[in-house]
Enzyme design. Structure first.
Site, PDB file in Angstrom:
ATOM      1  N   GLY A 115       0.822  -1.196   0.000  1.00  0.00           N
ATOM      2  CA  GLY A 115       0.000   0.000   0.000  1.00  0.00           C
ATOM      3  C   GLY A 115       0.854   1.243   0.000  1.00  0.00           C
ATOM      4  O   GLY A 115       2.003   1.229   0.443  1.00  0.00           O
ATOM      5  N   VAL A 116       0.313   2.309  -0.548  1.00  0.00           N
ATOM      6  CA  VAL A 116       0.992   3.601  -0.573  1.00  0.00           C
ATOM      7  C   VAL A 116      -0.028   4.659  -0.191  1.00  0.00           C
ATOM      8  O   VAL A 116      -1.144   4.668  -0.720  1.00  0.00           O
ATOM      9  CB  VAL A 116       1.585   3.922  -1.955  1.00  0.00           C
ATOM     10  CG1 VAL A 116       2.292   5.270  -1.918  1.00  0.00           C
ATOM     11  CG2 VAL A 116       2.536   2.832  -2.400  1.00  0.00           C
ATOM     12  N   GLY A 117       0.337   5.521   0.740  1.00  0.00           N
ATOM     13  CA  GLY A 117      -0.595   6.560   1.156  1.00  0.00           C
ATOM     14  C   GLY A 117       0.102   7.852   1.473  1.00  0.00           C
ATOM     15  O   GLY A 117       1.281   8.041   1.162  1.00  0.00           O
TER      16      GLY A 117
ATOM     17  N   GLY B  39       3.181   7.386   3.737  1.00  0.00           N
ATOM     18  CA  GLY B  39       4.282   6.688   3.102  1.00  0.00           C
ATOM     19  C   GLY B  39       3.850   5.316   2.639  1.00  0.00           C
ATOM     20  O   GLY B  39       2.665   5.028   2.504  1.00  0.00           O
TER      21      GLY B  39
ATOM     22  N   LYS C 288       3.956   0.562   8.406  1.00  0.00           N
ATOM     23  CA  LYS C 288       3.766   1.819   7.690  1.00  0.00           C
ATOM     24  C   LYS C 288       5.001   2.684   7.944  1.00  0.00           C
ATOM     25  O   LYS C 288       5.272   3.088   9.076  1.00  0.00           O
ATOM     26  CB  LYS C 288       2.498   2.524   8.169  1.00  0.00           C
ATOM     27  CG  LYS C 288       2.099   3.716   7.300  1.00  0.00           C
ATOM     28  CD  LYS C 288       1.001   4.543   7.940  1.00  0.00           C
ATOM     29  CE  LYS C 288      -0.325   3.844   7.968  1.00  0.00           C
ATOM     30  NZ  LYS C 288      -1.417   4.755   8.422  1.00  0.00           N
TER      31      LYS C 288
ATOM     32  N   ASP D 170     -11.480  10.757   8.470  1.00  0.00           N
ATOM     33  CA  ASP D 170     -11.062  10.259   7.159  1.00  0.00           C
ATOM     34  C   ASP D 170     -11.685   8.882   6.896  1.00  0.00           C
ATOM     35  O   ASP D 170     -10.997   7.926   6.540  1.00  0.00           O
ATOM     36  CB  ASP D 170      -9.540  10.178   7.077  1.00  0.00           C
ATOM     37  CG  ASP D 170      -9.047  10.099   5.626  1.00  0.00           C
ATOM     38  OD1 ASP D 170      -9.817  10.479   4.723  1.00  0.00           O
ATOM     39  OD2 ASP D 170      -7.901   9.667   5.412  1.00  0.00           O
TER      40      ASP D 170
END
Length: 813
Positions: free
Chosen positions: A484-486, A489, A505, A601
Site C-alpha cells: 500500500g501507498v498513502g 508513506g 507503515k 477520514d
C-alpha cells in the site's frame, strides 16, 4: 470526616513512600497512581469508621517501577477487619498484564466494624524472595443499605441467600445499552459503570434505546435513588422489533469469574417504552438455569419510568476450564405477551465471601503469546547508548520520592458527617480492555533522537527493539513487499518474531504527513482497543525513521473487493456485515471512549478486513478529539478525502461527529453501487457518487446504479432501509443526520430483513409485531448500538495483495 494523613493511620513503620517512575498515557491525573507506599514486611492501616455502616473499600494499584523495585517481584496478601481475606498472593503486575490494563481498582464491601476501626493489613508473600507489597490509593466509603436484601438462589425452589451477612467483591458493573458512567455521575456513591458490549455473547446483540434527557425516572423513595443513577435507567438493551427473530435467540452476556464462589447477580430494569402489564414478558436465566420465569417489569413496578431491580445468587464450580457466569434473557411465550421481547438496563455481579471469610481468587494467567511477548521485551529492550525503550512499567527516569505517600480518602455517602473531597476519580481515557486486547503504549516523544518505542504486552512485537529488526522483518523495505501507498508513506508486509505477520507503515520524508500524524496515530490507537478498530502493535522512531507496526489484515481494504479487481464479488449479506462492523467501530469512537473521537477520514480504503472478514477501521492520523459538553463543534482546518468530505465541515470549518456520519454515508453507497466516491471519467453530474446517488433516489431511478451482482439477491425492504439510512447520512446539515448509533441500529435491522429473506421468510408485513407508536419511539431513541471489544486475532496469509489505508487516494488529506 476530614482527609487523614497516611502516616497517622499506618500502624507499622515498615514502609517507605515512593514515586512512580513513569506515567502511562491512560492515567489522566497523577492522583492516586503516581505515588505509593511500599511495604517490605507486614503493615496495617487502621481507619476510624462508623460502627453501624457497611463500607466500600477501593484499593488502587499501578504496577510500575518504584525506587528501582521491579513490580513483577511484588506478591502480597491483603486482609481486612474480622479476618476477611481480600487478596492472596496477589500480583498487580500479572493481573494488569493479563487484563491489558495499566492500573487496577479492586472494590470490596465489608460489614460494620465492631470496634469503630477498619483495618487493612498488607503482607508481602513469603513464597517469593524479595517480594514486597504496595498500594497507590485507598478509598473508604460509608455505603447505604442497598445490598442487604435476601437474594433468590438459582436452581432451588424457595431458598434464598442473606447477602447482607457476607463480605463481597465487585466483579462487574455495567450500564446495559448505555455509555460509560464515571464515578462523578453516580448518585453520590462514586461507582463506575462500564459499557456492556464487551460481554455480549455472539452476534445477536439486540438494539439499544434511550428515554431522552427530558425523561424523568420515578423513584419510589429516596433510598431507591442510590440503587443506580438515572443514566442507567434511561438507556436499555432490548432484542429488537421482530418477534419471530427474537424467539430464535437469547440476549446473552458472559463474564469470566473465579471458581468455587457464590455470586450475586443484580439486574436493573426500567420500562420507558411500554406501559401495560403483559406487553413485554421474558424469562431470565443465570448459568443456564431459570432464575425468573415470566418477568414483567411493568407488573413489578406498576408504572412506566419506575425502576426496579432483582437479585439472584448462583454457585460457580471449577468443573469447567475457563469459569464463566452467563446471564441470558428470552421472550416468554406461555403468557402470550403483546411483544415477544426482553429488556435490561443495568447489571452488577458480586463475589460473596466463603465460609473462611475469603474473597481472594488466583492471579489471572496471561495467554502464552502474552508471556512470550513479555519475555521478548525483557530481552530486547535493554538500555543501550544508541536507543531507549519506553514500556509501561519500565524505567524512564526515577522521580524523587521524598515525602510522597499514597492517596487515602475516607468519605460518607449523602453528606453524613464531615467529608473530605474525593480524590480524582476520572476514568481512563477509554473503556476497559477485555479479552486478548493489548495494553496502551507509552506516549510518543518524537524527540528527534534515537529511540525505539513499542506497546508493552503486544503479541507480535516481542522480538523487535530497533529499526534494524524492522528492516530485517521487511527485507530492508523491499519493494516487492509493498502492499500500500498513502499520504504517510509506503506500507510493507513483514514478519517479526519468527512467524508473526505484520504491516509496517513507513514514513516518507517528503510526505504531506509527518510528526503530527505519527503522534496522533500512536496516541489514539494506544488508548483504544476494539474488535472493529485496527490494532497498533508498536512503533519505532530511530535514525530518522518513523514506523508504525500493525496487525496484518489478510483480506486488505474494503475498496479492493468492490470494484476494479478480479476477485469474486461479495454477497449482499457479507457487505452488510462489513458495514455493521465498521459502524460499530465508528460508534465506539464517538461514544465508547471518555471523549468523543472524530475519525475525520472515513472511506473504504480505511476499512480493513481480517482473515475472517471482520471489518476494522484504520488510519487515525487525522483523528481529532470531539467537542466537550459545552461545545457544539470543534473549529479546525479542513482535512479529509475528497468525495467523502462533509460539505458543512468544508464550508464552515466546524467539525462534529456528524462529519464522520456523512463520510460513512458515502461508504454505504459505495458498497451498494460498487463504484468510487469520485470518478472524473464520468459525465459531470455523475462524478460524485454522493450527488449522483441522491439524484437517482429523487428521480426514482436508483435501481439503475446498484451493483448488478446484487440484483435479485436483495430483500426489497432491506434495500429500502439501507438506502434510506445512507440518504439520511448525506443530509446537508449535520443536525439532520443520524448518530452512528442510529445508523448501526438501522443496518442491523436491514441485516435481519435480509436474513429472513434468505431463509425464505417474507420481511414485508406481519413479522414486525410492534405497533407503529412503539416502533417509532424505539427508532427515535438514543440507540447506542452494539460493539464487542477484544483483541485482534492473528491473520493467515490468505491474500498477499493489499492491506492498509490510503491505497488509492493519497491526496485530499
Amino acid at each position: 470526616m476530614g482527609e487523614p494523613s497516611a502516616k497517622g493511620l499506618l500502624t507499622s513503620s515498615n514502609s517507605q513512600p515512593a514515586a512512580a517512575s513513569f506515567q502511562d498515557p491512560s492515567i489522566t491525573s497523577p492522583v492516586p497512581y503516581m505515588t505509593a507506599n511500599i511495604f517490605t514486611s507486614e503493615s496495617t492501616y487502621k481507619f476510624p469508621v462508623s460502627g453501624s455502616d457497611r463500607h466500600w473499600v477501593r484499593l488502587h494499584f499501578y504496577p510500575t517501577t518504584y525506587n528501582t523495585l521491579n513490580s513483577s517481584n511484588s506478591f502480597f496478601d491483603v486482609t481486612a477487619s474480622g479476618g476477611i481475606t481480600l487478596l492472596r498472593n496477589f500480583s498487580a503486575y500479572i493481573t494488569a498484564q493479563a487484563l491489558s490494563q495499566a492500573y487496577l481498582i479492586k472494590e470490596f464491601s465489608l460489614n460494620p466494624s465492631d470496634d469503630g476501626f477498619l483495618s487493612l493489613t498488607f503482607t508481602p508473600s513469603k513464597n517469593y524472595q524479595g517480594s514486597y507489597a504496595f498500594v497507590n490509593g485507598i478509598e473508604i466509603v460509608s455505603m447505604p443499605n442497598i445490598y442487604s436484601q435476601s437474594a433468590i438462589l438459582v436452581g432451588s425452589t424457595d431458598q434464598t441467600v442473606d447477602v447482607g451477612t457476607f463480605a463481597f467483591q465487585t466483579m462487574f458493573r455495567v450500564n446495559v445499552g448505555g455509555q460509560y458512567i464515571p464515578p462523578t455521575n453516580d448518585s453520590g456513591l462514586s461507582r463506575t459503570w462500564y459499557d456492556d458490549t464487551p460481554y455480549i455473547f455472539g452476534a445477536s446483540i439486540g438494539v439499544t434505546s434511550g428515554a431522552g434527557d427530558k425523561a424523568r425516572i420515578e423513584y419510589p423513595n429516596d433510598e431507591a435513588k442510590l440503587i443506580a443513577p438515572d443514566d442507567v435507567y434511561k438507556t436499555a438493551r432490548t432484542m429488537g422489533p421482530d418477534s419471530q427473530i427474537n424467539l430464535n435467540y437469547n440476549l446473552t452476556w458472559v463474564f469470566q469469574v473465579d471458581a468455587n464462589f457464590t455470586y450475586m447477580v443484580r439486574l436493573h430494569m426500567c420500562e420507558t417504552q411500554v406501559s401495560k402489564v403483559n406487553q413485554r414478558v421474558f424469562d431470565i436465566f443465570v448459568n443456564n438455569q431459570t432464575a425468573q420465569a415470566a418477568a414483567d417489569v411493568i407488573g413489578w413496578a406498576s408504572n412506566k419510568f419506575v425502576p426496579i431491580y432483582k437479585d439472584y445468587t448462583t454457585f460457580v464450580s471449577d468443573e469447567a476450564g475457563d469459569v464463566m457466569l452467563w446471564v441470558a434473557l428470552h421472550p416468554n411465550q406461555e403468557m402470550k405477551p403483546e411483544f415477544y421481547d426482553s429488556i435490561l438496563n443495568g447489571l452488577e455481579i458480586f463475589k460473596l465471601s466463603n465460609s473462611d471469610g475469603n474473597l481472594a481468587g488466583p492471579n489471572p494467567v496471561p495467554s502464552q503469546l502474552m508471556q512470550e511477548a513479555e519475555a521478548g521485551f525483557n530481552k530486547g529492550f535493554q538500555e543501550s547508548p544508541s536507543k531507549k525503550a519506553y514500556i509501561i512499567g519500565g524505567a524512564a527516569g526515577l522521580v524523587a520520592s521524598t515525602g510522597i505517600s499514597p492517596t487515602i480518602v475516607l468519605r460518607r455517602y449523602r453528606g453524613k458527617g464531615r467529608c473530605s473531597p474525593a480524590p480524582s476519580t476520572r476514568g481512563s481515557g477509554w473503556l476497559p480492555l477485555y479479552g486478548s486486547s493489548q495494553t496502551s503504549a507509552s506516549k510518543s516523544t518524537v524527540s528527534g533522537g534515537a529511540a525505539a518505542c513499542f506497546i508493552h504486552g503486544c503479541i507480535a512485537s516481542a522480538g523487535i527493539s530497533s529499526i534494524a529488526e524492522i528492516k530485517q522483518g521487511t527485507k530492508n523495505f523491499e519493494e516487492s513487499l509493498v502492499i500500500g501507498v498513502g499520504g504517510f508513506g509506503k506500507v510493507y508486509k513483514g514478519i517479526v518474531d519468527g512467524s508473526t505477520k505484520v504491516a509496517v507503515k513507513r514514513s516518507n520524508p517528503s510526505s504531506e504527513q509527518g510528526v503530527h500524524e505519527f503522534q496522533t496515530e500512536i496516541e489514539m490507537l494506544s488508548k483504544l482497543r476494539h474488535k472493529h478498530l485496527v490494532s497498533l502493535i508498536g512503533y519505532c522512531e530511530e535514525d530518522g525513521e518513523m514506523c508504525l507496526v500493525y496487525d496484518y489484515m489478510a483480506y486488505g481494504t474494503l475498496r479492493e473487493h468492490l470494484y476494479n479487481n478480479k476477485k469474486a464479488p461479495m454477497s449482499w449479506k457479507q457487505r452488510l456485515e462489513i458495514c455493521i462492523g465498521a459502524a460499530r467501530g465508528l460508534h465506539y469512537l464517538h461514544t465508547g471512549a471518555k471523549y468523543t473521537i472524530i475519525h475525520r477520514d472515513v472511506k473504504t480504503t480505511n476499512i480493513l478486513l481480517d482473515e475472517k472478514w471482520v471489518a476494522k477501521v484504520s488510519d487515525f492520523g487525522l483523528s481529532k478529539t470531539g467537542p466537550t459538553m459545552n461545545q457544539s463543534h470543534v473549529s479546525t482546518v479542513v482535512k479529509g478525502s475528497f468525495g467523502y468530505l462533509d460539505p458543512e465541515y468544508f464550508r464552515r470549518q466546524q467539525l462534529t461527529d456528524k462529519s464522520d456520519v456523512y463520510s460513512f454515508g458515502v461508504v454505504l453507497f459505495e458498497v451498494l453501487c460498487a463504484r468510487p466516491a469520485l470518478n472524473p471519467s464520468l459525465p459531470k453530474e455523475q462524478v460524485s457518487l454522493a450527488d449522483w446517488a441522491l439524484n437517482c433516489l429523487r428521480k426514482g431511478t436508483f435501481s439503475d446504479i446498484i451493483d448488478p451482482h446484487l440484483k435479485r439477491r436483495m430483500d426489497p425492504e432491506c434495500l429500502k432501509k439501507f438506502a434510506e439510512t445512507a440518504e439520511k447520512c448525506l443530509s446537508d446539515h449535520g443536525v439532520d443526520r443520524p448518530s452512528m448509533g442510529d445508523v448501526l441500529w438501522n443496518l442491523e435491522f436491514a441485516l435481519q430483513l435480509q436474513e429472513s429473506f434468505e431463509d425464505g421468510k417474507s420481511s414485508k408485513g406481519g413479522s414486525i409485531d410492534m405497533p407503529e407508536s412503539v416502533r417509532s419511539e424505539i427508532i427515535s431513541g438514543e440507540h447506542n448500538g452494539g460493539a464487542s471489544t477484544g483483541g485482534s486475532e492473528a491473520s493467515n496469509d490468505t491474500n498477499s495483495n493489499g492491506i492498509f489505508s490510503q491505497l488509492i487516494s493519497p491526496k485530499g488529506r
